[in-house]
Design a protein around this motif. Structure first.
Motif, short mmCIF file in Angstrom:
data_model
loop_
_atom_site.label_atom_id
_atom_site.label_comp_id
_atom_site.label_asym_id
_atom_site.label_seq_id
_atom_site.Cartn_x
_atom_site.Cartn_y
_atom_site.Cartn_z
N PRO A 97 0.82 -1.21 0.00
CA PRO A 97 0.00 0.00 0.00
C PRO A 97 0.85 1.26 0.00
O PRO A 97 0.59 2.20 -0.74
N ASP A 98 1.90 1.25 0.82
CA ASP A 98 2.74 2.43 0.91
C ASP A 98 3.33 2.80 -0.44
O ASP A 98 3.45 3.97 -0.79
N GLN A 99 3.66 1.77 -1.20
CA GLN A 99 4.28 2.03 -2.48
C GLN A 99 3.30 2.72 -3.42
O GLN A 99 3.68 3.62 -4.17
N PHE A 100 2.06 2.30 -3.34
CA PHE A 100 1.07 2.93 -4.20
C PHE A 100 0.88 4.39 -3.80
O PHE A 100 0.79 5.27 -4.66
N LEU A 101 0.82 4.64 -2.52
CA LEU A 101 0.67 6.02 -2.06
C LEU A 101 1.87 6.86 -2.47
O LEU A 101 1.73 8.04 -2.80
N THR A 102 3.03 6.24 -2.45
CA THR A 102 4.22 6.96 -2.91
C THR A 102 4.09 7.30 -4.39
O THR A 102 4.49 8.37 -4.83
N THR A 103 3.53 6.37 -5.14
CA THR A 103 3.28 6.65 -6.56
C THR A 103 2.43 7.91 -6.70
O THR A 103 2.72 8.78 -7.53
N GLU B 137 13.57 10.81 -2.13
CA GLU B 137 12.36 10.05 -2.43
C GLU B 137 12.53 9.22 -3.70
O GLU B 137 12.19 8.04 -3.74
N ILE B 138 13.08 9.87 -4.72
CA ILE B 138 13.22 9.19 -6.00
C ILE B 138 14.14 7.98 -5.85
O ILE B 138 13.82 6.87 -6.31
N SER B 139 15.26 8.20 -5.18
CA SER B 139 16.23 7.11 -5.02
C SER B 139 15.62 5.96 -4.24
O SER B 139 15.73 4.79 -4.62
N THR B 140 14.96 6.29 -3.14
CA THR B 140 14.33 5.26 -2.33
C THR B 140 13.36 4.45 -3.16
O THR B 140 13.32 3.22 -3.13
N ARG B 141 12.58 5.19 -3.92
CA ARG B 141 11.54 4.54 -4.70
C ARG B 141 12.11 3.61 -5.77
O ARG B 141 11.67 2.46 -5.92
N ILE B 142 13.10 4.09 -6.49
CA ILE B 142 13.66 3.27 -7.57
C ILE B 142 14.40 2.07 -6.98
O ILE B 142 14.25 0.93 -7.46
N SER B 143 15.15 2.31 -5.93
CA SER B 143 15.93 1.20 -5.36
C SER B 143 15.01 0.14 -4.76
O SER B 143 15.35 -1.04 -4.71
N SER B 144 13.83 0.55 -4.32
CA SER B 144 12.92 -0.42 -3.72
C SER B 144 12.37 -1.39 -4.76
O SER B 144 11.83 -2.43 -4.43
N GLN B 145 12.50 -1.01 -6.02
CA GLN B 145 11.98 -1.90 -7.07
C GLN B 145 13.08 -2.74 -7.71
O GLN B 145 12.80 -3.57 -8.58
N LEU B 146 14.28 -2.51 -7.30
CA LEU B 146 15.42 -3.28 -7.85
C LEU B 146 16.17 -3.89 -6.67
O LEU B 146 16.30 -3.27 -5.61
N ASP B 147 16.69 -5.09 -6.87
CA ASP B 147 17.38 -5.70 -5.74
C ASP B 147 18.88 -5.41 -5.76
O ASP B 147 19.59 -5.77 -4.84
N TRP B 148 19.34 -4.78 -6.81
CA TRP B 148 20.79 -4.53 -6.89
C TRP B 148 21.16 -3.07 -6.64
O TRP B 148 22.32 -2.69 -6.79
N LEU B 149 20.17 -2.25 -6.25
CA LEU B 149 20.45 -0.83 -6.07
C LEU B 149 20.09 -0.38 -4.65
O LEU B 149 18.93 -0.51 -4.24
N ALA B 150 21.07 0.15 -3.93
CA ALA B 150 20.80 0.66 -2.58
C ALA B 150 20.25 2.08 -2.69
O ALA B 150 20.50 2.77 -3.69
N PRO B 151 19.49 2.54 -1.70
CA PRO B 151 18.86 3.86 -1.76
C PRO B 151 19.86 4.99 -1.97
O PRO B 151 19.53 5.99 -2.60
N ASP B 152 21.09 4.83 -1.44
CA ASP B 152 22.01 5.95 -1.60
C ASP B 152 22.95 5.78 -2.79
O ASP B 152 23.88 6.56 -2.98
N ARG C 260 1.81 13.75 2.68
CA ARG C 260 0.35 13.67 2.67
C ARG C 260 -0.23 14.72 1.72
O ARG C 260 -1.17 14.46 0.97
N LEU C 261 0.37 15.90 1.74
CA LEU C 261 -0.09 16.95 0.83
C LEU C 261 0.07 16.53 -0.63
O LEU C 261 -0.82 16.78 -1.46
N TYR C 262 1.17 15.89 -0.94
CA TYR C 262 1.37 15.42 -2.32
C TYR C 262 0.30 14.41 -2.70
O TYR C 262 -0.23 14.43 -3.81
N ARG C 263 -0.02 13.51 -1.76
CA ARG C 263 -1.08 12.53 -2.05
C ARG C 263 -2.40 13.23 -2.32
O ARG C 263 -3.12 12.91 -3.25
N VAL C 264 -2.69 14.19 -1.45
CA VAL C 264 -3.94 14.94 -1.61
C VAL C 264 -3.98 15.60 -2.98
O VAL C 264 -4.98 15.50 -3.71
#
Lengths: 262, 262
Positions: A126-132, A231-246, B55-59
DNA sequence: CTTGAACCTCCCGCGACGGGAGGTCGTACG
DNA sequence: CGTACGACCTCCCGTCGCGGGAGGTTCAAG
């Protein structure tokens, strides 16, 4: 066109039934002076004439096309002699409607994508969708409407497979850069210089014919990255197993240094 | 996910700049409880955290898809564990958007026609154009949205030439009937009986596969004619030089009598 | 003459804010 | 240390196109 004294008049209820306009709305039109009944009875009851009813029909038709009551009032005030005003208003309304329809179509497409992703359970978190959702908003904050439209047009023109291929190529580059960053390859090494050149050509397919527009889009993208790296880095790395957030910030910085070194 | 005491906080102005949401709107969201800043300073100034901004971005994203603030509040309240509600809302929104887009497309077409007529000066009389507006409204009063859509679909399916041909054929019939009315041809004469049969087959091309629907459309058309004979007759006769305003009612009545006589 | 429907005016409400008034707070500069 | 100015606060009225209710009057039929 004969007008004798015994002209037909209707009560507000009868008019409401004939026109399908609610009594409350008729009161409202009277209040704002848009359609006032020709006269009142001694006790104050409204009596509408045939001409009032015709005016009501005109109002309803124009309302149906989305004109505001104020616009309708102005065109009906002067229209008998001046159709040009009405024409212009209708033409403007047509343009507005078409723009709105185009916007609605884009939104529909986006929504279909989103609902499809939810249904396919591609995104179980769910969190991932909200991040989208957050990213959608961020994206819209940095790019203007025209820019987004421009990019969307390019994407549909290129087709889904091409876009997917581009994504894959980009990921490949990222992985190669990650290795070079880890190895500490110097920024003037011809290999990373080549990689950077490929990196830059990737975006070319999405470029518009107008170079100034491209600059603006690049600037917006740079600002987006500057403000939302994490945010972008976290998001992309969460979808790949070979990329760390930083990893991604480091890579981007490295690429920038390669560019400077040229 | 580390939360130490020194978390970053922003003033309302900074948040406004970052998100592109006006300060006034942020006040509003706070007021209705949609997005409240995590805390206030001692003097009452709002301090937004990163999570507030997310949250604002989601909104903003959900607003962009046309959801109401209330709907957004409910999905954001429960969404962490329950994506189904959000999915349903988005799907509903998608359907609504598509319906709206379809309506906008129909309206655009109608408007293009109208503006085209005005531009082509086919209709030099201002009054006549206003009467057209009245007829549009009357038409919409008597036929439901689905009926109008059904008829529009049929028309586009048949094509402009066919529709025009039908109109011509109908006019031919009207002229023939006019002669018979003038001659006083009896209603059981085989010639007028044939004409009436042709009259009835004309509408068949526009019929829907559902006979009940056809009955409803016929009933609506009959009611329209009953209530607006005069306007319709005046309007049609004004476009033809061989038809007087009171011819059409006589003809319709005659046709009806022929039908009864069968 | 009564009854009930139709009509009247006045006024609050909606959704998502915009905008102004009038006051307080924070901070940079002299 | 004062002061100026911008940022911030709350309160409240306005928007657009009516819906709907309260509380009273008028009309038409029985």
């Amino acid at each position: 066109m004969h007008e004798d004294g015994a002209e037909q008049r209707w009560s507000i209820g009868e008019v409401s039934r004939r026109t399908g306009i609610t009594v409350r709305t008729l009161y409202h039109y009277d209040e704002i002076g848009l359609v006032r009944p020709a006269r009142r009875t001694a006790s104050g009851h409204r009596r509408y004439t045939a001409s009032d009813v015709r005016r009501l029909y005109r109002v309803r038709a124009l309302r149906g096309f989305g004109l505001s009551l104020e616009e309708i009032a102005t065109v009906l005030a002067r229209s008998s002699d001046d159709l040009a005003t009405l024409r212009d208003l209708l033409a403007a309304q047509l343009a507005a409607l078409e723009a709105y329809a185009a916007r609605a179509a884009r939104l529909s497409e986006q929504l279909r994508d989103l609902v499809g992703q939810l249904d396919a359970a591609v995104m179980p978190e769910p969190d991932q969708f909200l991040t989208t959702l957050e990213m959608i908003s961020v994206y819209e904050t940095y790019f203007t409407e025209e820019q987004r439209e421009q990019l969307a047009r390019r994407r549909t023109a290129l087709g889904d497979e091409t876009v997917e291929a581009t994504k894959m190529e980009w990921l490949e580059l990222v992985r190669a850069f990650k290795q070079h960053v880890a190895d500490g390859t110097p920024v003037d090494d011809p290999r990373v210089r080549d990689l950077t050149a490929r990196w830059e050509t990737i975006g070319v397919a999405y470029a518009s014919p107008d170079p100034q527009e491209n600059d603006q889009i690049s600037a917006a993208a740079a600002a987006l990255w500057r403000d939302h790296q994490e945010e972008i880095s976290t998001r992309i790395s969460s979808q790949l197993d070979w990329l760390a957030p930083d990893d991604l910030p480091k890579i981007m910085e490295y690429v920038e240094r390669v560019r400077q070194a040229r």
